[in-house]
Design a protein around this motif. Sequence first.
Motif, short mmCIF file in Angstrom:
data_model
loop_
_atom_site.label_atom_id
_atom_site.label_comp_id
_atom_site.label_asym_id
_atom_site.label_seq_id
_atom_site.Cartn_x
_atom_site.Cartn_y
_atom_site.Cartn_z
N GLY A 113 0.84 -1.24 -0.07
CA GLY A 113 -0.06 -0.08 -0.11
C GLY A 113 0.81 1.38 0.01
N LEU A 114 1.99 1.34 0.78
CA LEU A 114 2.75 2.37 0.62
C LEU A 114 3.48 2.68 -0.58
CD1 LEU A 114 4.33 4.30 2.79
CD2 LEU A 114 6.17 2.54 2.70
N LEU A 115 3.89 1.57 -1.33
CA LEU A 115 4.55 1.71 -2.55
C LEU A 115 3.76 2.32 -3.60
CD1 LEU A 115 7.26 -1.24 -2.45
CD2 LEU A 115 7.54 1.33 -1.70
N ILE A 116 2.65 1.58 -3.75
CA ILE A 116 1.60 1.82 -4.55
C ILE A 116 0.98 3.29 -4.43
CG2 ILE A 116 -0.53 1.28 -5.84
CD1 ILE A 116 -0.02 -1.77 -5.40
N GLY A 117 0.91 3.78 -2.96
CA GLY A 117 0.32 4.77 -2.76
C GLY A 117 1.24 5.94 -3.20
N ALA A 118 2.49 5.86 -2.76
CA ALA A 118 3.62 6.64 -3.03
C ALA A 118 3.77 6.94 -4.64
CB ALA A 118 5.07 6.18 -2.61
N ALA A 119 3.78 6.12 -5.44
CA ALA A 119 3.54 6.16 -6.92
C ALA A 119 2.26 6.89 -7.23
CB ALA A 119 3.49 4.80 -7.55
N PHE A 120 1.08 6.76 -6.61
CA PHE A 120 -0.11 7.41 -6.85
C PHE A 120 0.03 8.87 -6.77
CE2 PHE A 120 -3.93 9.47 -6.03
CZ PHE A 120 -4.82 9.29 -7.12
N GLY A 121 0.75 9.17 -5.51
CA GLY A 121 0.72 10.34 -5.05
C GLY A 121 1.78 11.34 -5.79
N ALA A 122 2.97 10.77 -6.35
CA ALA A 122 4.04 11.38 -7.22
C ALA A 122 3.30 11.72 -8.61
CB ALA A 122 5.24 10.50 -7.32
N LEU A 123 2.58 10.54 -9.01
CA LEU A 123 2.15 10.66 -10.40
C LEU A 123 0.85 11.79 -10.64
CD1 LEU A 123 2.45 7.15 -11.20
CD2 LEU A 123 3.64 9.10 -12.36
N ALA A 124 0.02 11.78 -9.37
CA ALA A 124 -1.16 12.61 -9.38
C ALA A 124 -0.69 13.99 -9.02
CB ALA A 124 -1.98 12.17 -8.17
N GLN A 125 0.33 14.28 -8.33
CA GLN A 125 0.79 15.65 -8.33
C GLN A 125 1.67 16.10 -9.21
OE1 GLN A 125 4.12 17.32 -7.91
NE2 GLN A 125 3.23 19.18 -7.01
N ARG A 126 2.27 15.47 -10.21
CA ARG A 126 2.78 15.97 -11.25
C ARG A 126 1.98 16.16 -12.46
NH1 ARG A 126 5.84 19.00 -9.71
NH2 ARG A 126 6.74 19.32 -11.87
N SER A 127 0.82 15.41 -12.56
CA SER A 127 -0.05 15.48 -13.71
C SER A 127 -1.40 16.35 -13.48
CB SER A 127 -0.64 14.10 -13.97
OG SER A 127 -1.20 13.45 -12.92
N ARG A 128 -1.54 16.68 -12.18
CA ARG A 128 -2.53 17.64 -11.67
C ARG A 128 -3.83 17.01 -11.89
NH1 ARG A 128 1.72 19.55 -10.52
NH2 ARG A 128 2.43 21.63 -10.29
N PHE A 129 -3.64 15.49 -11.41
CA PHE A 129 -5.07 14.53 -11.69
C PHE A 129 -6.06 14.96 -10.76
CE2 PHE A 129 -7.09 10.87 -9.92
CZ PHE A 129 -8.01 10.51 -11.14
N CYS A 130 -7.26 15.30 -11.28
CA CYS A 130 -8.49 15.75 -10.08
C CYS A 130 -9.73 15.66 -10.79
CB CYS A 130 -8.15 16.95 -9.77
SG CYS A 130 -9.40 17.54 -8.65
N LEU A 131 -10.62 14.84 -10.39
CA LEU A 131 -12.11 14.94 -10.98
C LEU A 131 -12.71 16.33 -10.83
CD1 LEU A 131 -14.39 13.28 -12.36
CD2 LEU A 131 -15.12 12.82 -9.98
N ARG A 132 -12.51 16.99 -9.78
CA ARG A 132 -13.38 18.23 -9.76
C ARG A 132 -12.92 19.24 -10.82
NH1 ARG A 132 -11.19 23.87 -8.62
NH2 ARG A 132 -13.21 24.95 -8.36
N ALA A 133 -11.52 19.32 -11.17
CA ALA A 133 -10.87 20.17 -12.21
C ALA A 133 -11.53 19.92 -13.37
CB ALA A 133 -9.47 19.91 -12.22
N SER A 134 -11.74 18.56 -13.66
CA SER A 134 -12.22 18.24 -14.81
C SER A 134 -13.66 18.57 -15.25
CB SER A 134 -12.08 16.56 -15.25
OG SER A 134 -10.97 16.13 -15.01
N THR A 135 -14.62 18.35 -14.18
CA THR A 135 -15.95 18.67 -14.18
C THR A 135 -16.05 20.25 -14.38
OG1 THR A 135 -15.99 19.00 -11.71
CG2 THR A 135 -16.36 16.83 -12.68
N LEU A 136 -15.25 21.15 -13.77
CA LEU A 136 -14.99 22.69 -13.78
C LEU A 136 -15.21 23.04 -15.21
CD1 LEU A 136 -15.68 25.18 -12.26
CD2 LEU A 136 -13.17 25.01 -11.82
N GLU A 137 -14.11 22.38 -15.89
CA GLU A 137 -13.75 22.73 -17.32
C GLU A 137 -15.17 22.40 -18.08
OE1 GLU A 137 -9.11 22.23 -18.14
OE2 GLU A 137 -10.36 20.71 -18.58
N VAL A 138 -15.67 21.20 -17.77
CA VAL A 138 -16.92 20.68 -18.69
C VAL A 138 -18.04 21.71 -18.18
CG1 VAL A 138 -18.67 19.31 -19.18
CG2 VAL A 138 -16.21 18.50 -18.99
N ALA A 139 -18.02 22.37 -17.16
CA ALA A 139 -19.21 23.21 -16.71
C ALA A 139 -19.14 24.50 -17.25
CB ALA A 139 -19.26 23.41 -15.30
N HIS A 140 -17.83 24.63 -17.54
CA HIS A 140 -17.78 26.25 -18.26
C HIS A 140 -17.61 25.92 -19.94
CE1 HIS A 140 -17.20 28.82 -14.76
NE2 HIS A 140 -16.91 27.67 -14.37
#
Length: 361
Positions: A20-47
């Motif tokens: 869990g620690l290793l997979i979580g660390a990979a997710f955290g690093a990749l999500a931080q660099r890619s700015r992955f977020c559902l909320r940001a996607s929906t806001l773009e579509v909403a506008h």
Amino acid sequence: MTFDGLMELLGEERFTALGGLLIGAAFGALAQRSRFCLRASTLEVAHGRFGGRLAVWLLAFSTALIATQGLILLGWFDTGNVRQLNNPGSLSGAIIGGLMFGCGMTLTRACASRMLVLSANGNLRALLSGLVFAVAAQASTRGLLAPARTAVNDLWTIGSAQRDLLALAGVGHGGALLFALGWLAAGAALVRRNRVSAWASLGAMGVGLTIAAAWWFTWRAAASAFEPVSVHSLSFTAPSADFLMLVLSPPGARWTFDTGLIPGVFLGSFLAGLAGGDLKLEGFKDGSSMTRYITGGCLMGFGSVLAGGCAVGAGVSGASIFVLTAWLVLWSMWIGAVLTDVLVDRPSQGGTTFTLQEVSR
């Protein structure tokens, strides 16, 4: 050393927590660099925009589907012991919980995973929202809000057989793979149209791969361990609540995959933020904004327990194995987020002002 040999060397609990620690660390690093977020996607579509943040989300989403279905077709993972497909589900919980979560993530300006990622980079707004989210989730699971959650979930339930979307649609895993490839093509087209960087694109796809990696790891661990191991992928509702109780309770709790997940994501995001020069303390500008974030955290905590998962747990992990309720949760989150932007944010801003900075928070 083999998988079984390493598990024997470290012990089952420590081994699964390390995974869990290793997979979580990979997710955290990749999500931080890619700015992955559902909320940001929906806001773009909403506008009315189909921009880079939607492209990132679609790449992560489609990669998770493709990789998970590929594992199933190769015989490296099966859903026989996955709780979502082998237990009754709640359509009322999926719809109402998804709407509440979507509303909450618009108010907090981040989905559950994004709050954890931002917290590691010094965002105190996300840190407070995440703590409120975890408290509300715990109260909804075993505490004061549990009776209300049960009452809503019982309004409209379905059996386990009705939750398998592939069986209901009459298509197999090959059909699911082709469906996912269509979403990948849409994401790739948006990447090209919006000139999303190669690093962001690869990071988004890496986020999707961590979803499949978690499915494989927990399934493989469950097959080898003597003690029961829950087969699941990444989620941030129950793990956040459980980690909060782990910190507050006396030592001695059992180590699980989720025990390592939350600190792993935090660590991965922190290291990625440090490498990219993104670490920065950010707080609230006034009391009204704090009220907004606390309200959003409460809605997300209660809503995600109702829905059976957060934007990642239900919206990506559950969708990757085609659980009907997970797909319903995902669409409800989108609707709730867009409606909150239209009914709450736009009137308060005096119009439809939209900037990339607002999406990124």
